[in-house]
Design an enzyme around this catalytic site. Structure first.
Site, PDB file in Angstrom:
ATOM      1  CE  LYS A 103      90.354  -2.529  15.896  1.00  0.00           C
ATOM      2  NZ  LYS A 103      89.226  -2.454  14.945  1.00  0.00           N
ATOM      3  N   GLY A 164      84.833  -5.540   6.823  1.00  0.00           N
ATOM      4  CA  GLY A 164      83.639  -5.190   6.069  1.00  0.00           C
ATOM      5  C   GLY A 164      83.169  -6.227   5.072  1.00  0.00           C
ATOM      6  CB  ALA A 190      87.746  -7.334  10.722  1.00  0.00           C
ATOM      7  N   GLY A 191      85.049  -8.877   9.687  1.00  0.00           N
ATOM      8  CA  GLY A 191      84.671  -9.932   8.769  1.00  0.00           C
ATOM      9  C   GLY A 191      83.376 -10.657   9.059  1.00  0.00           C
ATOM     10  CG  ASN A 212      81.114   0.035  12.432  1.00  0.00           C
ATOM     11  OD1 ASN A 212      80.518   0.653  13.306  1.00  0.00           O
ATOM     12  ND2 ASN A 212      81.217   0.482  11.189  1.00  0.00           N
ATOM     13  CB  THR A 213      80.686  -3.274   8.138  1.00  0.00           C
ATOM     14  OG1 THR A 213      81.813  -2.400   8.143  1.00  0.00           O
ATOM     15  CG2 THR A 213      79.999  -3.196   6.790  1.00  0.00           C
TER      16      THR A 213
END
Length: 262
Positions: A103, A164, A190-191, A212-213
């Protein structure tokens, strides 16, 4: 019996359309439990922040995410230059015995962690030339996404919102344009903040979601991982089923003619 609907990346089939990361967990035990609950088959690893054998005296992430069970996706998180991104991918290939799936992300701004699209394009071109299978994190710009596909990336990964942030999809129009124009998998990266964000991304026609977050930062990461798994599945089924059109006025759910009381 459910229809067979695999996610295909670089010629390989996956049952899960949820990709997850390994950072920000309390410990490796919690990370392993959450990843298992997510049902993910592809797990991304920030090579600059994770030990996968570089330090033999430190806990090895591969004990929680064994390569024989998961497809590992080394990423270039934290790289701000083409040179650093290339070096990180080459190191990943060396540490993982010739592993070519990576990635790519080249960050351009410390505050927003938005990608440097120009640098991403440059790095992607070089990595593809070196035989890497590149999944590229990028902005939600349809032109940049199309260019990454033309270079030879095996997946394009537009952000939903800053890394995040948990804000969810901020630009549905651009995301829909990317989905409609590209042939390679489009993976929101993301987001996203919760399961409903994931479901919306899938309802837009995206092929998968990487996060992830939103899991690792939840009060109960294992339970949130399970919720994200269900959100991906529900969103994908809704997309394939075909939603009804939006209308300004009511449309009766029962027939208006031929009733028993006419």
């Amino acid at each position: 019996m459910p229809h067979r609907d695999p996610l295909v990346i670089a010629g390989r089939e996956y049952h899960s359309r949820l990709l997850v990361g390994t950072g920000k967990y309390r410990d490796l035990e919690q990370a392993g439990a959450a990843i298992e609950a997510s049902g993910a088959e592809i797990v991304t690893i920030a090579l600059r922040r994770s030990n996968i054998g570089q330090d033999p005296d430190a806990p090895n992430l591969l004990d929680a995410v064994p390569p024989e069970r998961y497809t590992l996706l080394p990423n270039t998180a934290g790289c701000y230059t083409v040179k650093d991104a290339l070096r990180t991918c080459r190191l990943a290939r060396e540490l993982l015995d010739g592993h070519n799936l990576v990635k790519l992300e080249v960050i351009g701004d410390e505050r927003t962690l938005y990608p440097d699209v120009g640098a991403t394009l440059e790095a992607a071109e070089q990595l593809v030339a070196e035989g890497f299978e590149v999944m590229a994190y990028t902005s939600d710009d349809p032109i940049a996404a199309r260019r990454l596909e033309e270079i030879g990336c095996v997946a394009v990964m537009p952000l939903a919102a800053p890394i995040g942030s948990g804000l969810g999809i901020q630009n549905s129009y651009n995301l829909l344009e990317i989905v409609e124009r590209l042939e390679v998998p489009v993976i929101v990266d993301a987001g996203v903040g919760t399961a409903s964000d994931v479901a919306v991304a899938m309802e837009h026609g995206c092929d998968a979601v990487l996060l992830n977050t939103a899991i690792a930062g939840a009060d109960d990461p294992v339970l949130m991982a399970s919720a994200m798994r269900k959100g991906v599945e529900a969103g994908r089924e809704a997309y394939r089923a075909g939603r009804i059109p939006k209308r300004r006025h009511a449309a009766a759910s029962s027939p208006q003619a031929g009733t028993f009381f006419e």
